[in-house]
Design a protein around this motif. Sequence first.
Motif, PDB file in Angstrom:
ATOM      1  N   ASP A   1     -45.156  -2.100 -80.967  1.00  0.00           N
ATOM      2  CA  ASP A   1     -45.149  -0.550 -81.260  1.00  0.00           C
ATOM      3  C   ASP A   1     -44.545   0.057 -82.760  1.00  0.00           C
ATOM      4  OD1 ASP A   1     -45.643  -1.183 -78.793  1.00  0.00           O
ATOM      5  OD2 ASP A   1     -44.078  -0.092 -77.771  1.00  0.00           O
ATOM      6  N   TYR A   2     -44.056  -0.867 -83.081  1.00  0.00           N
ATOM      7  CA  TYR A   2     -43.242  -0.386 -84.545  1.00  0.00           C
ATOM      8  C   TYR A   2     -44.384  -0.112 -85.780  1.00  0.00           C
ATOM      9  CZ  TYR A   2     -38.486  -0.763 -82.823  1.00  0.00           C
ATOM     10  OH  TYR A   2     -37.279  -0.616 -82.322  1.00  0.00           O
ATOM     11  N   LEU A   3     -45.282  -1.091 -85.453  1.00  0.00           N
ATOM     12  CA  LEU A   3     -46.528  -0.864 -86.482  1.00  0.00           C
ATOM     13  C   LEU A   3     -47.382   0.182 -85.823  1.00  0.00           C
ATOM     14  CD1 LEU A   3     -46.867  -4.664 -87.188  1.00  0.00           C
ATOM     15  CD2 LEU A   3     -45.617  -2.902 -88.630  1.00  0.00           C
ATOM     16  N   GLN A   4     -47.727   0.145 -84.473  1.00  0.00           N
ATOM     17  CA  GLN A   4     -48.762   0.911 -83.748  1.00  0.00           C
ATOM     18  C   GLN A   4     -48.222   2.530 -83.991  1.00  0.00           C
ATOM     19  OE1 GLN A   4     -51.287  -0.448 -81.411  1.00  0.00           O
ATOM     20  NE2 GLN A   4     -52.347   1.397 -82.325  1.00  0.00           N
ATOM     21  N   PHE A   5     -46.944   2.816 -83.987  1.00  0.00           N
ATOM     22  CA  PHE A   5     -46.710   4.307 -83.875  1.00  0.00           C
ATOM     23  C   PHE A   5     -45.664   4.360 -85.124  1.00  0.00           C
ATOM     24  CE2 PHE A   5     -46.581   3.507 -79.155  1.00  0.00           C
ATOM     25  CZ  PHE A   5     -47.729   3.910 -78.709  1.00  0.00           C
ATOM     26  N   GLU A   6     -46.022   3.618 -86.219  1.00  0.00           N
ATOM     27  CA  GLU A   6     -45.153   3.905 -87.431  1.00  0.00           C
ATOM     28  C   GLU A   6     -44.832   5.131 -88.045  1.00  0.00           C
ATOM     29  OE1 GLU A   6     -46.557   1.089 -90.465  1.00  0.00           O
ATOM     30  OE2 GLU A   6     -44.699   1.034 -91.664  1.00  0.00           O
ATOM     31  N   LYS A   7     -45.971   5.806 -88.032  1.00  0.00           N
ATOM     32  CA  LYS A   7     -45.931   7.178 -88.749  1.00  0.00           C
ATOM     33  C   LYS A   7     -44.901   8.137 -87.983  1.00  0.00           C
ATOM     34  CE  LYS A   7     -50.255   8.612 -90.605  1.00  0.00           C
ATOM     35  NZ  LYS A   7     -51.229   8.237 -89.832  1.00  0.00           N
ATOM     36  N   GLU A   8     -44.847   7.761 -86.698  1.00  0.00           N
ATOM     37  CA  GLU A   8     -44.154   8.611 -85.760  1.00  0.00           C
ATOM     38  C   GLU A   8     -42.634   8.311 -85.796  1.00  0.00           C
ATOM     39  OE1 GLU A   8     -47.130   7.175 -84.657  1.00  0.00           O
ATOM     40  OE2 GLU A   8     -48.234   9.115 -84.966  1.00  0.00           O
ATOM     41  N   LEU A   9     -42.563   6.934 -85.572  1.00  0.00           N
ATOM     42  CA  LEU A   9     -40.922   6.273 -85.411  1.00  0.00           C
ATOM     43  C   LEU A   9     -40.339   6.272 -86.984  1.00  0.00           C
ATOM     44  CD1 LEU A   9     -42.028   3.209 -83.449  1.00  0.00           C
ATOM     45  CD2 LEU A   9     -40.680   5.058 -82.778  1.00  0.00           C
ATOM     46  N   ASP A  10     -41.184   6.478 -88.056  1.00  0.00           N
ATOM     47  CA  ASP A  10     -40.317   6.528 -89.268  1.00  0.00           C
ATOM     48  C   ASP A  10     -39.452   7.521 -89.372  1.00  0.00           C
ATOM     49  OD1 ASP A  10     -40.809   4.656 -91.569  1.00  0.00           O
ATOM     50  OD2 ASP A  10     -41.375   6.723 -92.719  1.00  0.00           O
ATOM     51  N   PRO A  11     -39.883   8.780 -89.226  1.00  0.00           N
ATOM     52  CA  PRO A  11     -38.875  10.042 -89.227  1.00  0.00           C
ATOM     53  C   PRO A  11     -37.739   9.839 -88.387  1.00  0.00           C
ATOM     54  CG  PRO A  11     -40.921  10.833 -88.595  1.00  0.00           C
ATOM     55  CD  PRO A  11     -41.338   9.327 -88.946  1.00  0.00           C
ATOM     56  N   LEU A  12     -38.084   9.280 -87.201  1.00  0.00           N
ATOM     57  CA  LEU A  12     -37.296   9.259 -86.181  1.00  0.00           C
ATOM     58  C   LEU A  12     -36.030   8.222 -86.449  1.00  0.00           C
ATOM     59  CD1 LEU A  12     -37.147  10.254 -83.011  1.00  0.00           C
ATOM     60  CD2 LEU A  12     -38.184   8.084 -82.447  1.00  0.00           C
ATOM     61  N   ILE A  13     -36.678   7.081 -87.146  1.00  0.00           N
ATOM     62  CA  ILE A  13     -35.603   6.120 -87.255  1.00  0.00           C
ATOM     63  C   ILE A  13     -34.588   6.369 -88.693  1.00  0.00           C
ATOM     64  CG2 ILE A  13     -35.327   3.826 -88.329  1.00  0.00           C
ATOM     65  CD1 ILE A  13     -37.617   2.859 -86.429  1.00  0.00           C
ATOM     66  N   ALA A  14     -35.388   7.322 -89.544  1.00  0.00           N
ATOM     67  CA  ALA A  14     -34.757   7.853 -90.599  1.00  0.00           C
ATOM     68  C   ALA A  14     -33.581   8.443 -90.206  1.00  0.00           C
ATOM     69  CB  ALA A  14     -35.511   8.566 -91.557  1.00  0.00           C
TER      70      ALA A  14
END
Lengths: 217, 358
Positions: free
Chosen positions: A127-140
Amino acid sequence: MIQSFLGTVCAGERTGRTCGDAMKCQQCDNPAVFHITELEAGNVREVHLCEEHARVYLNQSEGGDGGDPGEPGAVEGKGQKGGGLSGPLGVGQTAEDLAILDKRCCDMCGITFFEFRNQGRLGCPHDYLQFEKELDPLIANIHGATEHTGRRPSRPVPAGVDAGSGTDGLTAIIGLRRGMKEAISREDYELAKEARDAIRGIEDAWTPPAKAGEENA
Amino acid sequence: MRLDTLTNSIGEWLRGTGPDSDIVMSSRVRLARNLAQFPFVSRATEQDRADTERVLRGQIAAVPVGRELDYIDVGHLEEIDRRFLVERQLISREHADAQGARGVAIDRLEQVSLMINEEDHLRIQCMHSGLDLHGAWEQIKVVDDQIERAVSYAFHPRWGYLTACPTNVGTGIRVSVMLHLPALVITRQIDKVFRSLHKISLAVRGLYGEGSQAMGDFYQISNQTTLGRTEDELVQQVADVVPVLIDYERRARDFLVRETQQNVHDQVSRAYGILRTAQTISNEETMQLLSRVRMGVLLGLIGDVKLSDINSLLIRTQPAHLQKLRGGDEDSSDDIERARYLRHHFEGGDSPSRATAN
Ligand SMILES: [Zn+2]
Ligand SMILES: [Zn+2]
């Protein structure tokens, strides 16, 4: 304008709440399923809302008049950050865009983005790769960083595997296992056998060549 | 089974020794890890969970983690035994309440615990008495390395160790200390302290209580972020703030003794009196009073009570512990049993860490 992101991160240990505890909507008694993190001029603030109130909230934000349930007349955000932040979860998105995003699912475990948003838990490592674009700002937003700098596994990836993808090659087994099960239920034994062989191939490749006993003695 | 031997012992972290153990009850480090080839626990089928448990359990058994581990099949425990493990902080409440195959491996000293199929496939925890974060970190590193030789942890070069919840991704580390801060509570400075901790992104939560409600002036301080800094930096982030908090608490204790000597002595003595004579007493009140007595012992206002005894009573007066200690006599209520246990302990004058149990 305020930059908003829908997150579903379980605030868990951050807020002292037990991970997964039902949180109430700030506007009514329904469970909060949207956990929105607002970035205002560098400050982070969390808003917890039920589905219905989240729609209202987001539509207001869209209109630009800062529909903040907590404190009306929200602060104007300064300096917009780069494109990554105005990604699919940005405020400019319509409900339809959100609906499309929600339907996207992981190729391996099959979790939809909607399910992740609801539960606050991811389905599998891919999921970290599949939803990378969405997770990126969230994790930041959560960590103030997007790059791991800590310890790394010492074992090498198998020959021929791109080290840049980490253990994702092994995680592919999750998708194959799912495919195998489906094939069996369709009585497509040919396909099931192919999947099973592929799984074995990956497992063999990822099992360290030095058999147990080398270091364990 | 083994749980009964636990009933009669107390965990290493309750010894009440170690650096600054007048204020720092325990130091804990935990790591979140997942196997790359299985879905995360919340998405896993029953079969996946059973497979994950089998793989991890087998590897943990085969791996030398420094000392002998016992494996407890949490999935097949009765509720009271699961709660018992929660009270001893060997498993989390979530782990106790979860479904399906799961277990925990613990060592005899109860310093190391490895939870299988909690929110993540593996949660390694290491707990030391007093202020010893670096010691706990060094120990857990060895355990983590040993297991990592035998399994493939889900890992991505940019994201680090991949976890079910993005709040744990990266290092997967949670570093925490449990502090006893009665003087800061009494002098009403605790909120101010917590606000300043939040500013430097450390999390605070009450201990033993539900959610963030603190019981008995015990608080847990931990790091909030897990990505972008090394494990050593994150350990240090918590380690750096503890001496400051210790200093605040010591000063508040000094203030209490200096400015309100009689008042404090009175409060502590009354607390001690109630614990020794009550006929029925709730868990909450017990915690609160034990906290005051603990402070009284440390301030030299109460003699003849050992710190390790108070620490141990904090655990032994919890519901599941009481129930196991008392055995068959289940007619009377928890509160009556708790009062009886406390009276017996204080009047008998014998060390509860051995005698009264069984
Ligand atoms: Zn609502
Ligand atoms: Zn997935």
